[in-house]
Design a protein around this motif. Structure first.
Motif, short mmCIF file in Angstrom:
data_model
loop_
_atom_site.label_atom_id
_atom_site.label_comp_id
_atom_site.label_asym_id
_atom_site.label_seq_id
_atom_site.Cartn_x
_atom_site.Cartn_y
_atom_site.Cartn_z
N ASP A 209 0.84 -1.20 0.00
CA ASP A 209 0.00 0.00 0.00
C ASP A 209 0.87 1.25 0.00
O ASP A 209 1.91 1.30 0.67
CB ASP A 209 -0.91 0.01 1.23
N CYS A 237 -5.33 1.90 -0.38
CA CYS A 237 -6.61 1.20 -0.17
C CYS A 237 -7.43 1.02 -1.45
O CYS A 237 -8.65 0.82 -1.40
CB CYS A 237 -7.47 1.92 0.88
N ALA A 269 -7.65 -0.50 6.46
CA ALA A 269 -7.46 -1.24 5.21
C ALA A 269 -8.77 -1.96 4.88
O ALA A 269 -9.48 -2.39 5.79
CB ALA A 269 -6.33 -2.25 5.36
#
Length: 479
Positions: A209, A237, A269
């Protein structure tokens, strides 16, 4: 004799940091004795230390702090501090820390990570004290040499149960835990290649991420040095972007690593979507649950428990330095993964193990207090509701990111809150990207509704909550 050349180079480097406005300063806090905690006798009850069903007077010492007037003035005027202003000369001579005479400012702390307020709990302090009196700091050495004891093993077993995993490996810090996992993951390709450079299809694809913690990023960078991994960074995300990256990747060995609760934005998340993608592509899912452990889930198992995804997480990294109120990190995983990490994770192998009193305190915090004092988890989420109701900002966690844009605006807002009696620091580059400077407010179980009302009133004096489309890192509050 000092090296004059190096002195000049360091001076130039510091000057450059100052020009870039990334030269950082200490903000020393006075640690005063907690008489109320000392008076409380916590005796074992049925094999466990005493726990309480509501907030006690000593709990407030984790959020009510004092700073010296000189520190206060330095903070207001952004004058660098080495911390020396809090040390008395006679304290140095006697080698015993004490509070110097002078003027002090009392502040309400909204900047820490002690989410449950456990750092001042007498049961945890007593567990550490008893272990220290009985064993000192314990055998000192790396865990693989002589630093691993029955205290460490007991804590590992309890944390494995909490995370619903086969086993657990303690690390000196959460940072070192993330580093160890990423390096161990990267080692697989080179080990399977028999010492040869892995071919492209034999390498490991790591999908990270964009807003993952620095420890994950540094661990991945170290793994990259082995030439055995390829790294793909997906938008924060963004499961559509991650899906496209996964589908386009021909490498069989895929790993997705993400924070569970992001420390600078306060958002979760997308665990349910990650679980679906894991079932689709068969990747290894690594979760850094530093800010969710003990805070989220019915039993404090963390974000995966909160979203009923515990079985979908292969490796869960956590910390004992935040909601547990202690220190250290851990890796909850299978027994096979534990063996690999403790054999290839350099930050674990070459670090001295956690001192025995800290392991004892963490066991008391994680297994006894955090588990039994369930009111703390209810309280922190009640404070989240309080802030949401008072401001209209749709926050989803105890981490509140009020992004104001420029560094000067963030510093201005932080100084305003300081004058109003609140310890809320400005978060600036390199911690966050340029022009996304912010106030990072953290709520705890030992804050009260009245505390939140006073904080919101003070924030209203420098930030307008209306129109905030929370919680993207691209959204700005209006000053």
């Amino acid at each position: 004799m000092e090296n004059s050349f190096w002195n000049k180079w360091v001076e130039k480097a510091l000057s450059k940091l100052e020009t870039l406005k990334v030269l950082r300063s200490l903000r020393p806090i006075y640690v005063s004795s907690n008489e109320q905690m000392q008076q409380q006798q916590t005796e074992p009850i049925d094999g466990y230390y005493e726990v309480f069903d509501e907030m006690q007077p000593w709990d407030r010492s984790s959020v009510e702090i004092s700073i010296s007037d000189s520190t206060f003035q330095r903070w207001l005027h952004e004058i660098p501090s080495s911390g020396d202003e809090i040390v008395c000369r006679d304290a140095v001579a006697n080698q015993k820390p004490r509070m110097c005479s002078g003027q002090f400012k009392k502040l309400l702390l909204f900047s820490g990570n002690d989410y449950l307020g456990l750092s001042s709990h007498p049961t945890i302090g007593k567990a550490a004290a008893e272990a220290a009196l009985e064993h000192g700091m314990g055998p000192r050495g790396s865990a693989l040499i002589c630093g691993y004891t029955n205290y460490h093993r007991l804590l590992e077993s309890c944390l494995a149960d909490l995370k619903k995993k086969e086993d657990c490996l303690l690390c000196p810090t959460g940072f070192s835990a993330n580093m160890a996992v990423m390096v161990a993951v990267g080692s697989i390709a080179s080990l399977l290649a028999g010492g040869e450079k892995p071919l492209k299809d034999e390498k490991i694809a790591i999908f990270s991420d964009a807003l993952n913690h620095a420890s994950i990023i540094d661990g991945i960078r170290l793994a990259e040095r082995t030439k055995s991994v390829e790294v793909f960074v997906y938008k924060h995300c963004d499961m559509s972007h991650l899906n496209s990256l996964l589908s386009a990747c021909s490498m069989k060995k895929k790993v997705v690593v993400t924070d569970s609760l992001f420390s600078m934005d306060g958002d979760f998340a997308p665990m349910v979507e990650l679980a679906k993608l894991r079932r689709k592509y068969g990747f290894l899912l690594v979760l850094d649950d530093a800010h969710g452990t003990f805070v989220c889930g019915k039993n404090g198992g963390g974000v995966a428990e909160e979203f009923n995804c515990e079985k979908d997480v292969d490796i869960c990294i956590g910390t004992l330095s935040k909601a547990a109120g202690c220190h250290g990190g851990f890796i909850a995983c299978s027994r096979k993964w534990k063996k690999l990490v403790q054999s290839r994770g350099r930050s674990f192998i070459f670090s001295t193990a956690t001192p025995v009193p800290i392991a004892a305190a963490a066991h008391a915090a994680a297994v006894i207090v955090a588990k039994k004092e369930t009111w703390r988890r209810r309280a922190i989420w009640n404070r989240v509701q309080d802030f949401r109701a008072l401001t209209g900002v749709p926050i989803t966690s105890p981490i509140i990111s009020l992004i104001v844009g420029s560094e000067e605006k963030a510093l201005q807002a932080s100084r305003h809150l300081l004058k109003s009696g609140f310890h809320v620091t400005a978060i600036r580059p390199p911690t966050v990207p340029a022009n996304s400077c912010r106030l990072r407010v953290t709520l705890t179980a030992v804050h009260t509704t009245d505390d939140i009302k006073k904080l919101v009133a003070a924030i209203t004096g420098c930030i307008k909550f209306e129109g905030i489309n929370y919680h993207s890192s691209n959204v700005y509050a209006k000053l």
